[in-house]
Design a protein around this motif. Structure first.
Motif, short mmCIF file in Angstrom:
data_model
loop_
_atom_site.label_atom_id
_atom_site.label_comp_id
_atom_site.label_asym_id
_atom_site.label_seq_id
_atom_site.Cartn_x
_atom_site.Cartn_y
_atom_site.Cartn_z
N UNK A 255 0.80 -0.92 0.18
CA UNK A 255 0.00 -0.21 -0.13
C UNK A 255 0.91 1.21 -0.08
N UNK A 256 0.60 2.08 -0.61
CA UNK A 256 1.21 3.33 -0.72
C UNK A 256 0.83 4.47 0.18
N UNK A 257 2.06 4.90 1.01
CA UNK A 257 2.18 5.84 2.22
C UNK A 257 1.61 7.19 1.46
N UNK A 258 0.76 7.71 1.93
CA UNK A 258 -0.09 9.07 1.64
C UNK A 258 1.25 10.02 2.13
N UNK A 295 -4.48 15.89 -6.85
CA UNK A 295 -5.04 17.23 -5.78
C UNK A 295 -5.79 16.52 -4.71
N UNK A 296 -6.56 15.60 -4.77
CA UNK A 296 -7.61 15.25 -3.66
C UNK A 296 -6.83 14.50 -2.72
N UNK A 301 -8.33 14.82 4.62
CA UNK A 301 -8.02 14.82 6.06
C UNK A 301 -7.96 13.40 6.29
N UNK A 302 -7.22 13.06 7.62
CA UNK A 302 -7.20 11.96 8.18
C UNK A 302 -8.60 11.13 8.22
N UNK A 319 -6.42 5.70 6.70
CA UNK A 319 -5.53 5.92 7.63
C UNK A 319 -3.99 6.14 6.97
N UNK A 320 -3.82 6.92 6.00
CA UNK A 320 -2.71 7.30 5.31
C UNK A 320 -2.06 6.41 4.69
N UNK A 321 -3.07 5.28 4.20
CA UNK A 321 -2.43 4.19 3.13
C UNK A 321 -3.60 4.12 1.98
#
Length: 458
Positions: A255-258, A295-296, A301-302, A319-321
């Motif tokens: 999974x890609x870390x935001x 952009x999105x 937001x978390x 959760x940021x992933x």
């Protein structure tokens, strides 16, 4: 890809053999996508020339799109040709319909590729040649494509992720004129698609109106522009290597870390996102849509649930992933399924299997289930659960949130009920009231998603 500089395109047989030998191995199964046109007829003829000496298993597939009034005649021609060569042929008849804002050519290609995915072969052989490659480059330029789009068609690529079947274009560095010369020299017959003369299609307009003028001014334009696609292919490969480096630093368990994506420079973030999408072999979004996705992602937001659809893929963030999920991998909640003591219980709607085993000192107390109706269901809301006997009974919703399960996963987890009592939750555990006591043998339930095809019947 074979280097056109090292091969004389005047000898199409040597060129084809060179390309073929560089890729395939004895025993490989090769299926020719046979339209009946001169290109695919020549490809089939060339392949049959070498199939026996190279110990190749050759077949053909013809897709009758139902667009032309002559499509039935083309199917009959392909059948007759393959019969004469003792080549097995499968014919698939479709009814292609136009869709808003999509070209008929693209819709037909998509339909063909869906059929190719179900062919039992190592390679699907396509007859695109050097002129096709050059035309694709120019069309991509007119669409404002980036480096990857301008590198045009690869000689070999996987047909879909996780599979082994490949698309192979062994004529890609051979000009159309040489293919026609070969067909005439060997007295081959072929059919002609009347739509190839319709200049309302962009490719035909380019082929019949623009390129003849360009050839008057620059007779060697095919070789020159083909060489450009090779240079662009090298550049695209280097960008992929950069993306691989960025992926190593930003991927967490696939999974890609935001946060990692946000820390990249915009150009590298776009490159990484294109790379990850391309790995899933979907139609890549245009630059405007790609910018909108970034952009999105940069502004969510978390506590927001992000969802963006690209072709057949859903991009989700929790959760940021960031996850890239096939749209058809997010099933609907299941209807109750009664368990009657099977060792394996297939849950088709969830594309997985429940496995039941007996083990000492762990699992569900079988006595608590005896004589009761045991069902597998999805979460419907309001369930309460107590996997830890030292903690109070709580809502299943809260427990799943604490387990950091993504919202789109929670409602599709299999739950085991004894009558109306929740006994077991996949990935969470067993309710305190149903846990086996020490020294006894319990029933252990395990959830195995994506293993439907690996189950034997008991």
């Amino acid at each position: 890809m074979a280097d056109s500089k090292s091969i004389s395109p005047t000898d199409i047989t040597d060129c084809f053999f060179h390309n073929l030998r560089a890729q395939v191995r004895p025993g490989d199964r090769l299926t020719v996508a046979l339209s009946g046109g001169v290109d695919s007829v020549v490809l089939l003829h060339l392949l049959t020339t070498f199939s026996e000496s190279m110990q190749l298993e050759v077949s053909a597939v013809h897709v009758e799109h139902g667009i032309s009034t002559y499509s039935g005649e083309w199917s009959a021609f392909c059948q007759s040709l393959c019969d004469s060569l003792a080549i097995p042929l499968s014919i698939h008849r479709l009814k292609i319909r136009r869709r808003p804002q999509e070209s008929l050519e693209a819709i037909a290609r998509e339909a063909r590729y869906q059929i190719f995915k179900h062919i039992q072969a190592d390679y699907v052989m396509l007859a695109q040649h050097q002129d096709d490659q050059v035309e694709t480059l120019i069309l991509q330029l007119l669409r404002g494509a980036g480096v990857k789009g301008l590198s045009a068609m690869p000689t070999v690529r996987l047909l879909e992720p996780g599979k082994t079947i490949r698309l192979f274009r062994p004529l890609l560095n051979i000009p159309r004129s040489e293919i026609l010369n070969y067909a005439r020299l060997h007295g081959l017959s072929w059919v002609t698609d009347e739509s190839n003369l319709d200049t309302s299609y962009d490719r035909n307009f380019l082929r019949h109106q623009i390129l003849p003028l360009l050839e008057q001014r620059s007779p060697a334009y095919r070789k020159t522009l083909f060489r450009s696609t090779q240079h662009l292919g090298e550049a695209a490969h280097l960008l992929d290597e950069l993306a691989e480096i960025d992926a190593e630093n930003t991927l967490v368990t696939n999974r890609l870390s935001l946060q990692g994506l946000r820390e990249l420079q915009p150009a590298r973030a776009r490159n990484l996102l294109r790379y990850l999408l391309a790995q899933r072999l979907i139609r890549l979004p245009n630059s405007t849509k790609l910018e909108e996705i970034l952009r999105q992602l940069n502004n969510i937001q978390p506590d927001n649930h992000f969802r963006f659809i690209v072709d057949t893929l859903e991009i989700r963030c929790h959760r940021g992933l960031i996850e890239f999920l096939p749209a058809d991998s997010l099933p609907e909640p299941i209807a109750p399924v009664v368990w009657q003591g099977e060792q394996h219980l297939v849950i088709e709607s969830l594309q997985g299997v429940l496995k039941f085993t007996r083990q000492n000192n762990m699992g569900i107390d079988p006595a608590r289930l005896s004589g009761q109706i045991v069902t597998i269901r999805s979460r419907s809301g309001g369930e309460r659960f107590q996997p830890d006997c030292k903690r109070p009974r709580r809502s299943l919703k809260k427990i799943l949130q604490e387990a950091a399960l993504a919202p789109w996963v929670r409602n599709t987890l299999p739950l085991l009920f004894c009558e109306d009592q929740l006994v077991w939750v996949a990935g969470i555990g067993i309710d305190c009231n149903f846990q086996i006591s020490e020294g006894s043998t319990g029933l252990v339930v395990a959830w195995h998603p994506s293993q439907i095809n690996q189950v034997s019947t008991h």
